[in-house]
Structures are given as C-alpha cells and as structure tokens.
Design an enzyme around this catalytic site. Structure first.
Site, PDB file in Angstrom:
ATOM      1  N   LYS A   1       0.823  -1.212   0.000  1.00 21.76           N
ATOM      2  CA  LYS A   1       0.000   0.000   0.000  1.00 21.76           C
ATOM      3  C   LYS A   1       0.860   1.267   0.000  1.00 21.76           C
ATOM      4  O   LYS A   1       0.555   2.224  -0.685  1.00 21.76           O
ATOM      5  CB  LYS A   1      -0.860  -0.011   1.261  1.00 21.76           C
ATOM      6  CG  LYS A   1      -2.229   0.530   1.107  1.00 21.76           C
ATOM      7  CD  LYS A   1      -3.176   0.045   2.204  1.00 21.76           C
ATOM      8  CE  LYS A   1      -2.568  -0.318   3.535  1.00 21.76           C
ATOM      9  NZ  LYS A   1      -2.437   0.788   4.494  1.00 21.76           N
TER      10      LYS A   1
ATOM     11  N   ARG B   1     -10.412   1.924   8.750  1.00 24.28           N
ATOM     12  CA  ARG B   1     -10.086   0.518   8.992  1.00 24.28           C
ATOM     13  C   ARG B   1     -11.265  -0.228   9.625  1.00 24.28           C
ATOM     14  O   ARG B   1     -11.181  -1.437   9.818  1.00 24.28           O
ATOM     15  CB  ARG B   1      -8.919   0.403   9.971  1.00 24.28           C
ATOM     16  CG  ARG B   1      -7.567   0.815   9.431  1.00 24.28           C
ATOM     17  CD  ARG B   1      -6.797  -0.350   8.825  1.00 24.28           C
ATOM     18  NE  ARG B   1      -5.558  -0.697   9.488  1.00 24.28           N
ATOM     19  CZ  ARG B   1      -4.406  -0.042   9.331  1.00 24.28           C
ATOM     20  NH1 ARG B   1      -4.335   1.017   8.570  1.00 24.28           N
ATOM     21  NH2 ARG B   1      -3.317  -0.475   9.922  1.00 24.28           N
TER      22      ARG B   1
ATOM     23  N   ARG C   1      10.974  -7.936   7.225  1.00 25.79           N
ATOM     24  CA  ARG C   1      11.374  -6.528   7.119  1.00 25.79           C
ATOM     25  C   ARG C   1      12.211  -6.117   8.339  1.00 25.79           C
ATOM     26  O   ARG C   1      11.806  -6.325   9.481  1.00 25.79           O
ATOM     27  CB  ARG C   1      10.096  -5.670   7.032  1.00 25.79           C
ATOM     28  CG  ARG C   1      10.359  -4.191   6.940  1.00 25.79           C
ATOM     29  CD  ARG C   1       9.153  -3.469   6.402  1.00 25.79           C
ATOM     30  NE  ARG C   1       8.010  -3.481   7.299  1.00 25.79           N
ATOM     31  CZ  ARG C   1       6.865  -2.859   7.020  1.00 25.79           C
ATOM     32  NH1 ARG C   1       6.706  -2.212   5.888  1.00 25.79           N
ATOM     33  NH2 ARG C   1       5.869  -2.897   7.877  1.00 25.79           N
TER      34      ARG C   1
ATOM     35  N   ARG D   1      10.588  -3.665  13.566  1.00 22.20           N
ATOM     36  CA  ARG D   1       9.549  -2.838  14.181  1.00 22.20           C
ATOM     37  C   ARG D   1       8.730  -3.756  15.077  1.00 22.20           C
ATOM     38  O   ARG D   1       8.442  -4.881  14.693  1.00 22.20           O
ATOM     39  CB  ARG D   1       8.630  -2.297  13.067  1.00 22.20           C
ATOM     40  CG  ARG D   1       8.685  -0.804  12.883  1.00 22.20           C
ATOM     41  CD  ARG D   1       7.950  -0.374  11.640  1.00 22.20           C
ATOM     42  NE  ARG D   1       6.510  -0.659  11.664  1.00 22.20           N
ATOM     43  CZ  ARG D   1       5.679  -0.328  10.681  1.00 22.20           C
ATOM     44  NH1 ARG D   1       6.129   0.305   9.604  1.00 22.20           N
ATOM     45  NH2 ARG D   1       4.401  -0.613  10.753  1.00 22.20           N
TER      46      ARG D   1
ATOM     47  N   ARG E   1      -2.252  -8.364  13.702  1.00 20.31           N
ATOM     48  CA  ARG E   1      -2.644  -7.290  12.770  1.00 20.31           C
ATOM     49  C   ARG E   1      -3.488  -7.853  11.635  1.00 20.31           C
ATOM     50  O   ARG E   1      -4.449  -7.237  11.190  1.00 20.31           O
ATOM     51  CB  ARG E   1      -1.400  -6.598  12.203  1.00 20.31           C
ATOM     52  CG  ARG E   1      -0.726  -5.670  13.196  1.00 20.31           C
ATOM     53  CD  ARG E   1       0.654  -5.276  12.724  1.00 20.31           C
ATOM     54  NE  ARG E   1       0.635  -4.327  11.634  1.00 20.31           N
ATOM     55  CZ  ARG E   1       1.692  -4.075  10.852  1.00 20.31           C
ATOM     56  NH1 ARG E   1       2.823  -4.714  11.025  1.00 20.31           N
ATOM     57  NH2 ARG E   1       1.604  -3.190   9.894  1.00 20.31           N
TER      58      ARG E   1
HETATM   59  P1  AMP Z   1      -0.119   0.880   9.296  1.00 14.19           P
HETATM   60  O1  AMP Z   1       1.269   1.377   9.080  1.00 14.19           O
HETATM   61  O2  AMP Z   1      -1.149   1.515   8.404  1.00 14.19           O
HETATM   62  O3  AMP Z   1      -0.212  -0.622   9.284  1.00 14.19           O
HETATM   63  O4  AMP Z   1      -0.508   1.344  10.779  1.00 14.19           O
HETATM   64  C1  AMP Z   1       0.251   0.962  11.899  1.00 14.19           C
HETATM   65  C2  AMP Z   1      -0.637   0.839  13.117  1.00 14.19           C
HETATM   66  O5  AMP Z   1      -1.297   2.079  13.371  1.00 14.19           O
HETATM   67  C3  AMP Z   1      -1.759  -0.175  12.996  1.00 14.19           C
HETATM   68  O6  AMP Z   1      -1.352  -1.489  13.305  1.00 14.19           O
HETATM   69  C4  AMP Z   1      -2.762   0.370  14.001  1.00 14.19           C
HETATM   70  O7  AMP Z   1      -2.383   0.051  15.327  1.00 14.19           O
HETATM   71  C5  AMP Z   1      -2.632   1.856  13.840  1.00 14.19           C
HETATM   72  N1  AMP Z   1      -3.587   2.402  12.836  1.00 14.19           N
HETATM   73  C6  AMP Z   1      -3.308   2.926  11.606  1.00 14.19           C
HETATM   74  N2  AMP Z   1      -4.422   3.317  10.981  1.00 14.19           N
HETATM   75  C7  AMP Z   1      -5.450   3.043  11.820  1.00 14.19           C
HETATM   76  C8  AMP Z   1      -6.859   3.192  11.741  1.00 14.19           C
HETATM   77  N3  AMP Z   1      -7.461   3.715  10.656  1.00 14.19           N
HETATM   78  N4  AMP Z   1      -7.598   2.792  12.807  1.00 14.19           N
HETATM   79  C9  AMP Z   1      -7.028   2.287  13.903  1.00 14.19           C
HETATM   80  N5  AMP Z   1      -5.713   2.091  14.039  1.00 14.19           N
HETATM   81  C10 AMP Z   1      -4.911   2.466  13.008  1.00 14.19           C
END
Ligand code: AMP
Length: 219
Positions: free
Chosen positions: A19, A93, A127, A160, A171
C-alpha cells in the site's frame, strides 16, 4: 469559471500489501495529497505527542487504536488539505470510521489491493530497519550484506515491534475481522475497485490505467 470537482480516493489493503509503495506512485503520478494514518501515528509517536502516547500501546500490540481517537485526528488533517485532490491510506479501517468519514467526505473511489495473506505474512516478518536512518531491508529480496547489520553504518538492525511474527498475526486478524467489512461497505456504495496480485510492479499498471481514466486531465 466552473469549479473543478475534487477527487477523493482511498487505498486499502492488508498491512504489507504494498500500500505504501503504491500510494507513493499514485501521488507522484497524479499529484494527489497523501495522508497515511500509519505514518501520522508514527510521526506522533516519534514526537512524543499526547496522541502518540495514547496510541502507542495499541500499535505495539498490533491492535487498532480506538475509532474516535483516530477519526478525530484524520478529519482534522483532511481539513488542512480540503482544497486538493487527496489519497487516504490506512483509514478507514472499521465500518464506524467509514461512516464517520462519509458524513464529511464522500470518496469517489476505493482502491483495494488484494494480496494473499501468506505472501503478506512472509513479507512483513522479513522486514528489518536501521532505526536512525530509516533504511529498510528485506531478508528475502533486499538483505543487508551482513545479517542484522546496516550496510552503511555497521550498526544493528531492528524489527519494528509491530513487524514481529506474533504481532503480524494479530494485525492480520484485526484486518480480517474489522477491515474486510469496510470493503463490503464500499462495494455496496458501488465505488470499490479491486486489484489482485502478488507484486506491486504487476498491479501498478492496472491502477495507473484505472486512475488515468478517472483523472484524465492530470495525466
Ligand atoms: P499501518 O502502518 O497503516 O499498518 O498502521 C500501523 C498501526 O497504526 C496499525 O497497526 C494500528 O495500530 C494503527 N492504525 C493505523 N491506521 C489506523 C486506523 N485507521 N484505525 C485504527 N488504528 C490504526
């Protein structure tokens, strides 16, 4: 002069579906503003803001941060780029997030990257990052010269917290339970576009052609 309608797009796909890379290509090619909820959260974490502190434990445990918390900050950020075409990445999400967003902005299109879960699990857990520079390695296709060591500085690499295998599984579970229904929500609105594949490079030409038709004046 007739005001040109603004273009609002959302990109969705499980963590590790490419993404981020796809979003970069889209915003560079079509000149959209990019807002990534994950990046926004990481910036807040790095800067030690109150929002970052509140969100930290959820992120580290692979959980979604609460809907009202993330929705508030995203709507606040979107307001700042209100007069531009934008691409929203990582938000919504959950269905409540999608509903709240819809009250303010009605997206023109939702791009869904449909990448198999097995591919994603392998990708995420391989990663590794050099924390001070942000350099990213992948033990499968972009390994460091010496395992666990940054090529340029010789410093140790880290994973990470949310890329550790046990967290990745959480996740992906959160994605399946909470985010799949968002796809259904947008499908019912007739704006969901699904792009299936394993490699970003192979999916990109299809996304490019699709957006090129939607945004003919830009490219
Ligand atoms: P990402 O890099 O988009 O996978 O986001 C990293 C982390 O941020 C996720 O595992 C969630 O804990 C949090 N996060 C990101 N976007 C959202 C969202 N729209 N709603 C809730 N938590 C989010």
């Amino acid at each position: 002069m007739v005001a040109r309608a603004l273009f609002r797009a959302i990109i969705m796909g499980p963590p590790g579906s490419g993404k981020g890379t796809m979003s970069q290509r889209i915003v560079q090619t079509f000149g959209l503003q990019h807002l990534s909820s994950g990046e926004l959260l990481r910036t807040n974490l790095a800067n030690g803001t109150e929002f970052g502190l509140q969100a930290k434990s959820f992120i580290d445990e692979g959980k979604l941060v609460p809907d009202d918390m993330i929705t508030r900050i995203i709507l606040h950020e979107l307001k700042k780029i209100n007069q531009y075409n934008w691409l929203l990445d990582g938000f919504p999400r959950t269905v409540p997030q999608a509903e709240e967003l819809h009250k303010v902005y009605q997206p023109d299109t939702v791009i869904n990257l449909n990448v198999p879960f097995e591919t994603i699990k392998e990708r995420l857990t391989s990663r590794w990052i050099h924390p001070s520079s942000g350099r990213v390695y992948n033990t499968d296709f972009n390994p460091p010269k010496v395992t666990g060591i940054d090529d340029l500085t010789g410093e140790p690499l880290i994973q990470r917290d949310d890329d550790k295998p046990e967290t990745v599984i959480l996740r992906l579970q959160a994605y399946e339970e909470l985010t799949q229904p968002v796809l259904e929500y947008y499908k019912n609105k007739g704006i969901l576009e699904v792009f299936s594949g394993i490699e970003t490079n192979k999916i990109w030409p299809h996304v490019h052609a699709f957006l090129g038709k939607k945004l003919p004046t830009l490219r």
